[in-house]
Design a protein around this motif. Structure first.
Motif, PDB file in Angstrom:
ATOM      1  N   MET A 131     102.746  16.312 -70.489  1.00  0.00           N
ATOM      2  CA  MET A 131     103.183  17.319 -69.531  1.00  0.00           C
ATOM      3  C   MET A 131     102.217  17.476 -68.373  1.00  0.00           C
ATOM      4  O   MET A 131     102.633  17.802 -67.262  1.00  0.00           O
ATOM      5  CB  MET A 131     103.358  18.652 -70.238  1.00  0.00           C
ATOM      6  N   ILE A 132     100.906  17.298 -68.617  1.00  0.00           N
ATOM      7  CA  ILE A 132      99.952  17.544 -67.527  1.00  0.00           C
ATOM      8  C   ILE A 132      99.539  16.264 -66.823  1.00  0.00           C
ATOM      9  O   ILE A 132      98.979  16.323 -65.729  1.00  0.00           O
ATOM     10  CB  ILE A 132      98.695  18.300 -68.030  1.00  0.00           C
ATOM     11  N   LEU A 133      99.861  15.121 -67.418  1.00  0.00           N
ATOM     12  CA  LEU A 133      99.527  13.846 -66.789  1.00  0.00           C
ATOM     13  C   LEU A 133     100.060  13.721 -65.364  1.00  0.00           C
ATOM     14  O   LEU A 133      99.321  13.344 -64.452  1.00  0.00           O
ATOM     15  CB  LEU A 133     100.025  12.706 -67.686  1.00  0.00           C
ATOM     16  N   PRO A 134     101.344  14.041 -65.120  1.00  0.00           N
ATOM     17  CA  PRO A 134     101.867  13.888 -63.757  1.00  0.00           C
ATOM     18  C   PRO A 134     101.134  14.759 -62.740  1.00  0.00           C
ATOM     19  O   PRO A 134     100.897  14.310 -61.613  1.00  0.00           O
ATOM     20  CB  PRO A 134     103.333  14.314 -63.861  1.00  0.00           C
ATOM     21  N   THR A 135     100.768  15.982 -63.135  1.00  0.00           N
ATOM     22  CA  THR A 135     100.055  16.865 -62.210  1.00  0.00           C
ATOM     23  C   THR A 135      98.763  16.191 -61.745  1.00  0.00           C
ATOM     24  O   THR A 135      98.472  16.123 -60.550  1.00  0.00           O
ATOM     25  CB  THR A 135      99.692  18.199 -62.901  1.00  0.00           C
ATOM     26  N   ILE A 136      97.995  15.680 -62.710  1.00  0.00           N
ATOM     27  CA  ILE A 136      96.720  15.058 -62.365  1.00  0.00           C
ATOM     28  C   ILE A 136      96.954  13.792 -61.550  1.00  0.00           C
ATOM     29  O   ILE A 136      96.318  13.567 -60.507  1.00  0.00           O
ATOM     30  CB  ILE A 136      95.914  14.749 -63.644  1.00  0.00           C
ATOM     31  N   ALA A 137      97.897  12.962 -61.971  1.00  0.00           N
ATOM     32  CA  ALA A 137      98.146  11.701 -61.273  1.00  0.00           C
ATOM     33  C   ALA A 137      98.593  11.946 -59.830  1.00  0.00           C
ATOM     34  O   ALA A 137      98.077  11.326 -58.899  1.00  0.00           O
ATOM     35  CB  ALA A 137      99.198  10.888 -62.025  1.00  0.00           C
ATOM     36  N   LEU A 138      99.535  12.889 -59.648  1.00  0.00           N
ATOM     37  CA  LEU A 138     100.075  13.104 -58.299  1.00  0.00           C
ATOM     38  C   LEU A 138      99.048  13.765 -57.383  1.00  0.00           C
ATOM     39  O   LEU A 138      98.957  13.412 -56.191  1.00  0.00           O
ATOM     40  CB  LEU A 138     101.358  13.940 -58.369  1.00  0.00           C
TER      41      LEU A 138
ATOM     42  N   VAL B 126     112.408  20.372 -73.190  1.00  0.00           N
ATOM     43  CA  VAL B 126     112.852  19.017 -73.524  1.00  0.00           C
ATOM     44  C   VAL B 126     111.717  18.242 -74.193  1.00  0.00           C
ATOM     45  O   VAL B 126     111.914  17.539 -75.187  1.00  0.00           O
ATOM     46  CB  VAL B 126     113.348  18.283 -72.261  1.00  0.00           C
ATOM     47  N   PHE B 127     110.504  18.391 -73.653  1.00  0.00           N
ATOM     48  CA  PHE B 127     109.345  17.778 -74.296  1.00  0.00           C
ATOM     49  C   PHE B 127     109.207  18.292 -75.727  1.00  0.00           C
ATOM     50  O   PHE B 127     108.938  17.537 -76.662  1.00  0.00           O
ATOM     51  CB  PHE B 127     108.065  18.123 -73.532  1.00  0.00           C
ATOM     52  N   GLY B 128     109.388  19.611 -75.891  1.00  0.00           N
ATOM     53  CA  GLY B 128     109.258  20.208 -77.208  1.00  0.00           C
ATOM     54  C   GLY B 128     110.288  19.648 -78.166  1.00  0.00           C
ATOM     55  O   GLY B 128     109.984  19.297 -79.306  1.00  0.00           O
ATOM     56  N   PHE B 129     111.500  19.525 -77.685  1.00  0.00           N
ATOM     57  CA  PHE B 129     112.590  19.030 -78.506  1.00  0.00           C
ATOM     58  C   PHE B 129     112.343  17.583 -78.929  1.00  0.00           C
ATOM     59  O   PHE B 129     112.493  17.217 -80.087  1.00  0.00           O
ATOM     60  CB  PHE B 129     113.885  19.139 -77.709  1.00  0.00           C
TER      61      PHE B 129
ATOM     62  N   THR C   5     104.047  27.089 -73.536  1.00  0.00           N
ATOM     63  CA  THR C   5     104.483  27.843 -74.698  1.00  0.00           C
ATOM     64  C   THR C   5     105.486  27.090 -75.561  1.00  0.00           C
ATOM     65  O   THR C   5     105.214  26.736 -76.704  1.00  0.00           O
ATOM     66  CB  THR C   5     105.109  29.171 -74.244  1.00  0.00           C
ATOM     67  N   MET C   6     106.657  26.822 -74.984  1.00  0.00           N
ATOM     68  CA  MET C   6     107.771  26.313 -75.797  1.00  0.00           C
ATOM     69  C   MET C   6     107.444  24.990 -76.482  1.00  0.00           C
ATOM     70  O   MET C   6     107.641  24.822 -77.679  1.00  0.00           O
ATOM     71  CB  MET C   6     109.019  26.153 -74.932  1.00  0.00           C
ATOM     72  N   ALA C   7     106.948  24.028 -75.700  1.00  0.00           N
ATOM     73  CA  ALA C   7     106.721  22.695 -76.254  1.00  0.00           C
ATOM     74  C   ALA C   7     105.699  22.752 -77.382  1.00  0.00           C
ATOM     75  O   ALA C   7     105.898  22.164 -78.449  1.00  0.00           O
ATOM     76  CB  ALA C   7     106.252  21.755 -75.154  1.00  0.00           C
ATOM     77  N   VAL C   8     104.619  23.515 -77.158  1.00  0.00           N
ATOM     78  CA  VAL C   8     103.574  23.597 -78.171  1.00  0.00           C
ATOM     79  C   VAL C   8     104.080  24.334 -79.404  1.00  0.00           C
ATOM     80  O   VAL C   8     103.824  23.944 -80.546  1.00  0.00           O
ATOM     81  CB  VAL C   8     102.336  24.307 -77.587  1.00  0.00           C
ATOM     82  N   LEU C   9     104.857  25.401 -79.149  1.00  0.00           N
ATOM     83  CA  LEU C   9     105.399  26.179 -80.253  1.00  0.00           C
ATOM     84  C   LEU C   9     106.238  25.294 -81.180  1.00  0.00           C
ATOM     85  O   LEU C   9     106.240  25.468 -82.394  1.00  0.00           O
ATOM     86  CB  LEU C   9     106.254  27.303 -79.674  1.00  0.00           C
ATOM     87  N   MET C  10     106.948  24.334 -80.590  1.00  0.00           N
ATOM     88  CA  MET C  10     107.853  23.526 -81.395  1.00  0.00           C
ATOM     89  C   MET C  10     107.135  22.443 -82.192  1.00  0.00           C
ATOM     90  O   MET C  10     107.640  22.007 -83.229  1.00  0.00           O
ATOM     91  CB  MET C  10     108.934  22.914 -80.515  1.00  0.00           C
ATOM     92  N   VAL C  11     105.966  21.981 -81.722  1.00  0.00           N
ATOM     93  CA  VAL C  11     105.353  20.848 -82.420  1.00  0.00           C
ATOM     94  C   VAL C  11     104.035  21.152 -83.125  1.00  0.00           C
ATOM     95  O   VAL C  11     103.576  20.348 -83.922  1.00  0.00           O
ATOM     96  CB  VAL C  11     105.111  19.660 -81.455  1.00  0.00           C
ATOM     97  N   ALA C  12     103.398  22.298 -82.823  1.00  0.00           N
ATOM     98  CA  ALA C  12     102.019  22.471 -83.306  1.00  0.00           C
ATOM     99  C   ALA C  12     101.923  23.145 -84.671  1.00  0.00           C
ATOM    100  O   ALA C  12     100.845  23.273 -85.213  1.00  0.00           O
ATOM    101  CB  ALA C  12     101.191  23.247 -82.282  1.00  0.00           C
ATOM    102  N   GLY C  13     103.051  23.576 -85.254  1.00  0.00           N
ATOM    103  CA  GLY C  13     103.002  24.108 -86.610  1.00  0.00           C
ATOM    104  C   GLY C  13     102.772  25.609 -86.691  1.00  0.00           C
ATOM    105  O   GLY C  13     103.200  26.247 -87.636  1.00  0.00           O
TER     106      GLY C  13
END
Lengths: 277, 284
Positions: free
Chosen positions: B152-159, B119-122, B214-222
């Motif tokens: 994506m990693i912000l919540p992990t660190i915050a929580l 969903v982030f990727g989309f 994988t998926m999110a980066v694949l969709m936006v990083a070119g």
């Protein structure tokens, strides 16, 4: 008992269980069909095989990839009952019989707002090799071209490279994509991008209002219809092959794969069904 | 008496079985990666993965370094943004926010943690990439990758930071207050050092996710295989490389993709080893 000893006992037990589970031999079915070949055709044939199996209990179909040449090699050597080949048979392959399942065509796509209406072969080659980097040079607006290419190993890439006589290392892409839907979304989001995708996939998305357009190639319109009629230049047949006059289970499967019962599966993979049944 | 001894033994067996199974799965994955990449490791020298002219596996050149740098740039960039933001959010929730807004804010972050990566990727592909494209074409870029990864990693660190701060013993806080420390000096001097281990664990988890996403980066990083010169250059990560090419790869091509998986695994192991070593060192 010392804990570490216990630990080792456990380790041994778990390893043994893992081996028993992993080494469980597949039950050898008497009604078995082996199909090998093109990785383009394999996902489609895999789906068709699953449907065939569910309608014919007891039949087991083993679909393996390895490229069109492996399909031909395996059928000739009797290793496989049926081969999958994503091209027409060559003149020296008359010892085999081809059954076309579907047609696959690919075409260049642009954002719908791009004023460019057509590109010739040389222009496409120039854009993809980086010699032309502005739409102005090919009759468009003054903007940098974003070149969208496919990831290495994709069949669409191979077909594209063959048609334009390019090598993948000559291409200077700005974005590399995986499957067709991702390519279409990338171009829909970038007014100055150019890419190429399966025509079936593009028509499907255009019908849903996605702002991309298909370019004609060598003055032939890119559409599922021209692909079906075999006049679109950048297209190829997806074939099942066997030795002449397939019999028994192989014949049943080939007939099933070319019947209207699998059209939904073929269209789901964005190919064009061509069956006559 | 007998019963409690029996329960203890049973529990120990169950726990040991669990531990052995998870360790075994890890070892099997490693073995699997090694055995799948073995065919090319035998006839290609390791140096080729570092010195070949480019990544064109079908033309016989296998340089993995652009993907290594892409992976590192994207993860480090995301950590650079997410670590301060995440720690700041946690401090805000624990010490500054009113109970009502703290709860609301925490629920929002938990929701962010639950959004699937595709969903982030989309969202990135349809919203973020066109935005970056207006700044500087082609849009699909290292910057877009970093921004999506950050979210994506912000919540992990915050929580994780939140949990660690909540767990700081109350008497520390009260002693600090009794010593007359102001709010910020108390947080900096007492709460954060006491919550250190938990915060570092959160950062390591986040780094692992960023490296392997994988998926999110694949969709936006070119996904262009190159060393990025600027934030607007497209990059390809090791994980995206596998996902992009695996479906159609055969023979050597397939095996070198397993090599890039192996490389990614080594990278994550090095990183978590480094984090563990750093954590220990500063306590001594």
């Amino acid at each position: 008992m010392h804990p570490s000893k216990q630990g080792w006992g456990f380790f041994a037990a778990v390893v043994m269980i893992a081996f028993i589970v992993l080494a469980n031999p597949g039950s050898a079915a008497s009604n078995k069909l082996v199909i090998t070949g093109s990785s383009t055709v394999a996902p489609l044939v895999g789906e068709i095989a699953r449907r065939f199996e569910s309608r014919n209990p007891g039949v087991r179909i083993d679909v393996q990839t390895g490229g069109s040449s492996r399909g031909i090699y395996d059928v000739r050597n009797g290793v496989a009952d049926i081969g999958m080949v994503s091209r027409a048979l060559k003149p020296d392959e008359t010892d085999l019989q081809a059954f076309t399942l579907a047609m696959d065509g690919i075409s260049m796509i642009l954002h719908a707002s791009n004023p460019v209406e057509a590109l010739n072969q040389q222009q496409v080659v120039d854009i993809y090799s980086g010699r032309v980097s502005n739409w102005k040079s090919v009759g468009g607006r003054n903007a940098r071209i974003t070149v969208v290419n496919k990831a290495e190993g994709r069949s669409t890439l191979t077909l594209f490279l063959d048609y334009f006589s390019l090598k993948n290392s000559e291409i200077k892409p700005h974005i590399v994509i995986g499957d067709n839907p991702q390519g279409i979304k990338t171009i829909a989001g970038n007014a100055n991008a150019i890419g190429y995708v399966s025509i079936g996939a593009a028509e499907f998305e255009i019908n849903y209002g996605v702002p991309v357009k298909l370019l004609p190639l060598d003055r032939v319109d890119a559409s599922v219809d021209t692909v079906r009629r075999g006049i679109f230049p950048l297209s190829r047949p997806l074939n099942l092959i066997s030795r002449p006059a397939p019999q028994g289970l192989a014949k049943e499967f080939i007939d099933f794969a070319r019947s209207t019962q699998v059209h939904d599966l073929i269209e789901a993979q964005y190919y064009v069904p061509v069956s006559i049944h | 008496m007998f019963r409690s001894v029996f329960t203890d033994t049973l529990l120990r067996w169950v726990l040991q079985a669990g531990a052995v199974v998870s360790a075994l799965v890890m070892a099997m994955i490693m073995l699997f990666l090694l055995s799948e990449s073995w065919p090319v490791l035998q006839h290609l020298s390791l140096a080729q993965f570092l010195t070949d002219s480019s990544w064109h596996p079908l033309e016989g050149s296998y340089n993995l370094t652009p993907m290594l740098s892409g992976t590192l740039y994207a993860s480090m960039g995301a950590l650079l943004l997410a670590v301060p933001l995440g720690i700041a959010s946690a401090i805000f929730i624990v010490y500054y926010a009113s109970p009502r807004s703290a709860l609301l804010y925490r629920r929002l972050i938990e929701l962010l943690a639950g959004i699937p990566s595709v969903v982030f990727g989309f969202w990135g592909l349809t919203t973020l990439v066109p935005l970056v494209n207006q700044l500087h074409p082609p849009g699909a870029s290292l910057l877009a990758g970093i921004l999506v990864l950050t979210l994506m990693i912000l919540p992990t660190i915050a929580l994780m930071t939140y949990a660690a701060l909540i767990a700081v013993p109350d008497e520390y806080i009260r002693s600090a207050a009794a010593l007359g420390l102001s709010g910020w000096s108390m947080i900096r001097g007492v709460a954060l050092p006491a919550a250190r281990t938990g915060i570092v664990a959160g950062i390591v988890l986040a780094a692992g996710r960023a490296l392997g996403e994988t998926m999110a980066v694949l969709m936006v990083a070119g996904n262009v295989v190159q060393h990025a010169d600027s934030l607007f250059d497209p990059i390809r990560t090791l994980a995206a490389n596998i996902a992009l090419e695996m479906a159609y790869a055969m023979g050597d091509h397939r095996a070198v993709l397993f090599v890039s998986g192996l490389m990614l695994m080594l990278l994550v192991m090095t990183l978590s080893g480094l984090a563990g070593w750093l954590g220990k060192k500063s306590y001594a």
